[in-house]
Design an enzyme around this catalytic site. Structure first.
Site, PDB file in Angstrom:
ATOM      1  N   ASP A 480       0.858  -1.176   0.000  1.00 51.29           N
ATOM      2  CA  ASP A 480       0.000   0.000   0.000  1.00 51.29           C
ATOM      3  C   ASP A 480       0.905   1.240   0.000  1.00 51.29           C
ATOM      4  O   ASP A 480       1.908   1.289   0.716  1.00 51.29           O
ATOM      5  CB  ASP A 480      -0.895  -0.007   1.247  1.00 51.29           C
ATOM      6  CG  ASP A 480      -1.927   1.108   1.205  1.00 51.29           C
ATOM      7  OD1 ASP A 480      -1.546   2.285   1.301  1.00 51.29           O
ATOM      8  OD2 ASP A 480      -3.117   0.777   1.063  1.00 51.29           O
ATOM      9  N   ASN A 488      -3.390  12.515  -4.131  1.00 46.55           N
ATOM     10  CA  ASN A 488      -4.508  12.876  -5.018  1.00 46.55           C
ATOM     11  C   ASN A 488      -5.122  14.204  -4.615  1.00 46.55           C
ATOM     12  O   ASN A 488      -5.444  15.042  -5.477  1.00 46.55           O
ATOM     13  CB  ASN A 488      -5.576  11.784  -4.992  1.00 46.55           C
ATOM     14  CG  ASN A 488      -5.167  10.553  -5.780  1.00 46.55           C
ATOM     15  OD1 ASN A 488      -4.344  10.649  -6.712  1.00 46.55           O
ATOM     16  ND2 ASN A 488      -5.688   9.389  -5.417  1.00 46.55           N
ATOM     17  N   ASP A 497      -1.807   8.853 -10.416  1.00 46.58           N
ATOM     18  CA  ASP A 497      -1.711   7.768 -11.411  1.00 46.58           C
ATOM     19  C   ASP A 497      -0.260   7.450 -11.740  1.00 46.58           C
ATOM     20  O   ASP A 497       0.111   6.280 -11.934  1.00 46.58           O
ATOM     21  CB  ASP A 497      -2.455   8.155 -12.691  1.00 46.58           C
ATOM     22  CG  ASP A 497      -3.974   8.193 -12.492  1.00 46.58           C
ATOM     23  OD1 ASP A 497      -4.446   7.644 -11.480  1.00 46.58           O
ATOM     24  OD2 ASP A 497      -4.668   8.759 -13.372  1.00 46.58           O
ATOM     25  N   GLU A 523      -4.683   2.042  -4.311  1.00 49.46           N
ATOM     26  CA  GLU A 523      -3.231   1.993  -4.186  1.00 49.46           C
ATOM     27  C   GLU A 523      -2.757   0.684  -3.570  1.00 49.46           C
ATOM     28  O   GLU A 523      -1.579   0.554  -3.229  1.00 49.46           O
ATOM     29  CB  GLU A 523      -2.753   3.174  -3.326  1.00 49.46           C
ATOM     30  CG  GLU A 523      -3.003   3.047  -1.833  1.00 49.46           C
ATOM     31  CD  GLU A 523      -4.418   3.469  -1.434  1.00 49.46           C
ATOM     32  OE1 GLU A 523      -4.657   3.681  -0.236  1.00 49.46           O
ATOM     33  OE2 GLU A 523      -5.296   3.572  -2.327  1.00 49.46           O
TER      34      GLU A 523
END
Length: 615
Positions: A480, A488, A497, A523
């Site tokens: 993770d 974000n 991304d 993620e």
């Protein structure tokens, strides 16, 4: 010899045979009748002589009998006439005129037996009839009572009357009659043959014309025009045949040339195109059934299995190998082989361009040239290799082998037919490839190219079964990105991304082909290491962790961003008896890493569960 000549010959022989039988029958009957008639006349003459002599005897003028006998003998048909006295008469009356005693064996036979004798003597020039009858003593109490004058008993032979007649004229007359009948029969035969020739010739010409048309039709040519000068039903038949041939030419003519596309190139057409058409249509029917069958198959591998069955069951190929070639990477995968090893070098599987058939896209036949394909190991057997292009992605190769030249010749003959089956399978295989691509797309993450959670859900049971069967182990890592939501929220999803894609690349480059990397969601990633040792597991985890930490992401305005990841690890079957449990345990270890400061690697321990949280 033409049919007409045969017919005329047969009719002539039959008529001549009939004429011969008729003439022979007439000749025999005529001869029998002539002899019988002459015999009757001779017997009548002999009876007249007998009666005349009896009359002379009764009248007592036996010494005058010579005149009577000479008168009868002077007839032109009578060769001789003589009276022969028996021993009794000679003893009683003497020898008579000119010694009227026996002259030959016939006279003696008749005197002895008292029975008449007729004898025919034939030569080329004449025919003689000899009649000799006995003169027996009678006592009918009439004037002519022989016992009154002769010292004999009743019924004893007194003498013999012997006459010979010339019946040559009768015979010649019969022969002339027979010759006339023969001439009439020959004239009749000639007339009959002329009439048959006149009436049969048009039919024979029609028959020959029909033979010619049928011969052309046998070769697939229905352009023949039937012609006849005969009217009536024959004319109607000719018109119907012309109409039929026109229709056949319009239909079968096109069919023939269309079917010719299925005939192997370089193969001469047979002399019987109808049989050839039947054979091709039968093969098309088999190919159609094959295509309808594979259209319902569930996978490309099933279709390949059908092709293998066709090679074995229809073409009876005893030794062959069937390959799928990746046109992009040139790698070759063995689908089926009847032998433990193929005839090709191992390097050919890594680079199919070493295979002459694949490289040249042409059928390779070892009998055409010594050592034709340099990638072939075989030196004591022959081979026929058939390449077949499916689409941009893959091709197929069928390699058939045999040490018998007649089997190789049969393989060469069947190449075109085998290609027809591959051609029929082509759209189905393309469809299966497309379906695999679509399915693969649905099972992969579009942004990273890694497998997605749906793939894991579909494959997990298969992996479990294989692992239990082979005693396989898996090290499962749950990864993770630390504080990914902040990326974000702060820099936008484009930067987020980039981070996800960069991490996926590190995962791909860090694992083996037997391992799996999966984007589990957002993620979160899962890595499944197949049969990895504890040292190997930690080595890969540390590599992924450190490599990602080294990355720097441009976020604009001359600024950059670095991120870290947390990794939780669980081992199957050490930590759990199912992979799903181990995924849960790896997630628990990841949770522990995040709660204890993030940016670390944590292995699962059972005490990480709170009471009642275990599966």
């Amino acid at each position: 010899m033409t049919t007409k000549s045969k017919l005329m010959l047969i009719v002539t022989i039959m008529l001549l045979g009939l004429a011969a039988a008729t003439i022979v029958n007439i000749a025999l009957n005529f001869r029998e009748y002539s002899i019988k008639n002459a015999t009757q006349k001779a017997q009548m003459a002999a009876s007249m002589v007998k009666d005349g002599i009896t009359a002379h005897m009764v009248a007592g003028i036996m010494d005058k009998r010579e005149y009577f006998i000479n008168q009868i003998s002077s007839s032109e048909d009578v060769e001789f006439l003589r009276l022969i006295r028996s021993e009794h008469v000679i003893k009683q009356y003497g020898d008579g005129f000119d010694k009227e005693n026996t002259k030959d064996a016939i006279d003696e036979k008749v005197l002895k037996t008292g029975k008449s004798v007729e004898k025919i003597t034939e030569t080329a020039q004449s025919t003689k009839l000899r009649v000799t009858i006995p003169y027996k003593a009678t006592s009918d109490n009439t004037v002519a009572n022989c016992l009154n004058c002769h010292n004999v008993n009743k019924g004893e032979v007194l003498g013999v009357i012997s006459m010979e007649f010339d019946i040559t004229e009768t015979r010649n007359s019969g022969m002339m009659t027979v010759l006339k009948i023969l001439g009439i029969n020959l004239l009749f035969i000639v007339v009959v043959l002329l009439l048959i020739n006149y009436f049969v010739t048009p039919y024979m010409k029609l028959f020959s014309n029909m033979q010619e048309g049928i011969k052309k039709a046998y070769s697939g040519d229905f352009t023949h025009q039937f012609i006849s000068r005969v009217g009536g039903d024959a004319k109607s038949v000719v018109n119907q045949m012309n109409s039929l041939f026109r229709k056949m030419q319009e239909t079968f003519g096109d069919i023939k040339y269309n079917l010719a596309t299925f005939i192997p190139q370089g193969t001469a057409l047979s002399n019987d195109p109808l049989h050839e058409a039947k054979t091709i249509i039968s093969e098309l029917s088999d190919i159609y059934k094959f295509k309808k069958t594979i259209e319902l198959d569930g996978s490309k591998e099933e279709v390949y299995g059908r092709i293998v069955d066709i090679l074995k069951l229809k073409y009876h190929v005893g030794h062959f190998a069937f390959f799928e070639v990746n046109n992009i990477t040139a790698e070759r995968r063995l689908i089926h082989s009847t032998e433990e090893k193929t005839i090709c070098y191992e390097k050919t599987n890594k680079n199919a361009l070493n295979c002459r058939a694949f490289r040249t896209s042409s059928v390779t036949i070892s009998t055409e040239f010594p050592n034709l394909c340099k990638a072939c190991l075989a030196t004591d057997i022959n081979y026929v290799c058939i390449p077949f292009y499916i689409n941009h992605d893959i091709s197929l190769t069928v390699s058939m082998t045999s040490d018998k030249i007649e089997e190789v010749n049969l393989m060469k003959k069947n190449v075109s037919s085998i290609k027809h089956y591959l051609e029929a399978a082509k759209p189905v295989i393309e469809s299966q490839i497309l379906m695999e691509k679509l399915k693969d797309t649905s099972l992969r993450d579009g942004m990273t190219g890694l497998y997605n959670r749906r793939f894991l859900e579909e494959i997990i049971d298969k992996i479990m079964s294989q692992a239990n069967r082979n005693n396989d182990t898996y090290a499962i890592m749950m990864l993770d990105v630390d504080f990914f939501k902040m990326v974000n929220d702060t820099y936008g999803h484009d930067v987020g991304d980039k981070v996800i894609v960069a991490l996926s690349k590190i995962l791909k480059s860090s694992i083996r082909d037997s391992d799996l990397a999966i984007r589990y969601g957002g993620e979160e990633f899962i890595v499944m290491l197949h049969n990895a040792s504890d040292e190997g597991m930690m080595s890969i985890a540390k590599k992924i962790h450190s490599e990602f930490a080294k990355l720097s992401f441009d976020v604009g305005n001359g600024q950059s961003l670095q991120k870290t990841i947390s990794i939780g690890i669980a081992k199957f079957p050490t930590d759990g008896d199912s992979i799903w449990k181990c995924i849960k345990y790896a997630d628990t270890a990841l949770y522990e890493a995040k709660n204890t400061g993030r940016n670390k690697i944590v292995e699962f321990k059972p005490d990480m569960f709170k009471s009642g949280e275990e599966f």
